[in-house]
Structures are given as structure tokens and as C-alpha cells.
Design an enzyme around this catalytic site. Structure first.
Site, PDB file in Angstrom:
ATOM      1  N   LYS A   1      -6.683  -4.979  -3.443  1.00  0.00           N
ATOM      2  CA  LYS A   1      -7.380  -5.639  -2.344  1.00  0.00           C
ATOM      3  C   LYS A   1      -8.468  -4.728  -1.774  1.00  0.00           C
ATOM      4  CE  LYS A   1      -3.747  -4.240   0.939  1.00  0.00           C
ATOM      5  NZ  LYS A   1      -4.488  -3.511   1.961  1.00  0.00           N
TER       6      LYS A   1
ATOM      7  N   CYS B   1      -2.522  -2.854   7.579  1.00  0.00           N
ATOM      8  CA  CYS B   1      -2.444  -3.679   6.376  1.00  0.00           C
ATOM      9  C   CYS B   1      -1.219  -4.583   6.332  1.00  0.00           C
ATOM     10  CB  CYS B   1      -2.512  -2.795   5.143  1.00  0.00           C
ATOM     11  SG  CYS B   1      -4.119  -1.983   4.944  1.00  0.00           S
TER      12      CYS B   1
ATOM     13  N   ASP C   1       0.790  -1.243   0.000  1.00  0.00           N
ATOM     14  CA  ASP C   1       0.000   0.000   0.000  1.00  0.00           C
ATOM     15  C   ASP C   1       0.818   1.287   0.000  1.00  0.00           C
ATOM     16  OD1 ASP C   1      -1.954  -1.895   0.200  1.00  0.00           O
ATOM     17  OD2 ASP C   1      -2.811  -1.170   2.064  1.00  0.00           O
TER      18      ASP C   1
END
Length: 276
Positions: A184, A217, A77
Site C-alpha cells: 500500500k 495505519c 505493517d
């Protein structure tokens, strides 16, 4: 670069290498995949180390044995909205976004070294469909309570919507041909994505984690990887959290009980091992 979206969007019919037994009618339901490795974990005596195995010193005195032909670098991310001043993250915590941005050159050095020795490169992006059809009501409610509703118009486009400028990974870490992007809809990169099958198909067992945020995450993905039998190394200077104390606490949890969730090392230790 190959991009894999959430489960409902998997290009199953167009991806010869993709086999997922959970999808009705997929090739894996009709036939077994003998090339897949069992889902069980590996003991130290079963690591199949060879002369190319690299030993990486870790913070707690242990060493992580990295096998390049079975390893992947995971970049979690590192998106513009999280890591660039002017992204939606800056509206909530500008100081944290500065720290996130400072990771970019460090991860960049790890990425370059990983490419040099042929590690599989995988990056992830958190985000949702433009119609928000893949977000749960609970997650949407949390984003509203935080003050940054998913899909709202932000400085870099709609917040965490696939295809928007802010959703994409930062330019400095752009992927190349043969590298993999996993889109995702959740915090873990295993949730509603083909990540596990991607790793199994490539016989990958050793994962190196970088990215943001450490406690959400990154840790969600790492913990699910551990339960699936993967060996996980977090690079402590390649990850950050909105609250620095959460980053430190996450690393402590990974190392606790003899390394219940894996190993933690600094990028310099990895780079020295890769350069030998």
C-alpha cells in the site's frame, strides 16, 4: 503467497479472481459479479451464525461473534524497518521499536491459531515505488519534516521502498502459500489497493486487526473497513504506537458510543475461542 501492489500495478490481466469496477475495461465493468455480497452492513439478526461461530469476550463487556468461514486476520505493517532494532524506526524512537518487536511472538501465536482453523491471512506493507512515483507531495513533505524522507538511504536499504530489505515483513510472520500480501502507498490498506475486492471475492465480513501503528495505519484501515460494512475486532495486545497514549486513545475511540468502530479484545480471549 500472493502479492498485490498499488492500483497502478494491479496484475488485472493475470488475476482471474480480481474484478474491480473502478478500472476502465476491467471484467467487472463488462459484467456483474453475482458472487459479490452487497456493501451494506449486517445487523446482528443477519449474521448467519452457525455451530462454528466463536464468541470472543471484549474489554467493554460486549462479545465479538467470529465466523471462521467469513473471517480474515489482518497483520498491518509488521515490517523490519518498523519492528527491528537497526531499522530506520530505531533512529527516530528506539524505545518504541523495542515495543513493536515485542508484538512479534504475540501476533505469531494468533497467526498460528488462525491458520489452524483456516482463517484467511492478509498482511500489509507500507511503501513506495523506487522512483517515488506513487507518493503524494504532501506525504513526502511530512516525511522530510519528520527527519526520515521516503527513499533516503537507511540502515536496511532505502526507507520504505518496495523491494528493499527493511520494507519486507519480519521473518517470524512470513506468509505462506494461499496467504495475501497487500502493498500500500498510503496509511489505509484500502487506499489505492484491491483489498476490498480481495475480501468481497472471498465473502469475508469479519476482520481481526493486529500490527502497527495503532493510531495511524491500523486505525486508518479499520475505519475504512467499518465504512465498507465489515465488522472489526482489534486485538489490544497485538498493536502498538510510537506514543503509548495514542494506542490507548485509539482503543477508547473504537469502543465509544457502543462500539462505533467495532470491538477490542485481548489475544488470549481470541485464542481460547479458536481452540474450543
Amino acid at each position: 503467497m500472493s502479492t498485490y501492489g498499488p492500483k497502478a500495478l494491479w496484475p488485472e490481466a493475470n488475476s482471474p479472481g480480481l474484478r474491480n469496477p473502478r478500472i476502465p475495461g476491467s471484467r467487472a465493468q463488462a459484467q456483474s459479479a453475482p458472487s459479490q455480497r452487497p456493501r451494506t452492513g449486517l445487523s446482528l439478526t443477519d449474521l448467519h451464525c452457525d455451530e462454528d461461530t466463536r464468541s470472543i469476550p471484549c474489554r467493554d463487556g460486549r462479545s465479538f461473534l467470529l465466523r471462521p468461514d467469513r473471517a480474515a486476520l489482518i497483520i498491518v505493517d509488521m515490517q523490519r524497518d518498523f519492528c527491528h532494532p537497526g531499522g530506520y524506526g530505531s533512529e527516530n524512537d528506539a524505545e518504541a521499536v523495542v515495543r513493536f518487536g515485542a508484538l512479534i511472538p504475540i501476533i505469531g501465536r494468533v497467526l498460528a491459531a488462525s491458520r489452524e482453523i483456516g482463517l484467511q491471512i492478509i498482511a500489509t506493507r507500507e511503501g513506495h515505488a523506487p522512483d517515488l512515483s506513487d507518493i503524494t507531495p504532501a506525504k513526502m513533505q511530512r516525511s522530510i519534516a519528520y527527519g526520515s524522507p521516503y527513499g533516503a538511504h537507511g540502515p536496511m536499504g532505502r526507507v520504505l521502498i518496495r523491494g528493499e530489505y527493511g520494507h519486507d515483513i519480519v521473518d517470524e510472520l512470513k506468509l505462506r502459500e494461499g496467504e495475501i500480501m497487500v502493498d500500500k502507498p498510503g496509511y489505509s490498506a484500502f487506499h489505492s489497493t484491491p483489498l476490498e475486492q480481495i475480501l468481497r471475492d472471498r465473502h469475508i465480513e469479519d476482520l481481526i486487526f493486529t500490527g502497527v501503528t495503532t493510531d495511524v495505519c491500523v486505525f486508518s484501515t479499520l475505519r475504512e473497513a467499518v465504512d465498507r460494512g465489515f465488522r472489526c475486532l482489534l486485538l489490544g495486545d497485538c498493536t502498538e504506537s510510537f506514543k503509548p497514549g495514542m494506542r490507548d486513545a485509539t482503543m477508547t475511540m473504537i469502543e465509544s458510543e457502543g462500539g462505533i468502530f467495532g470491538w477490542v479484545a485481548e489475544s488470549a480471549s481470541l485464542l481460547r475461542a479458536l481452540a474450543r
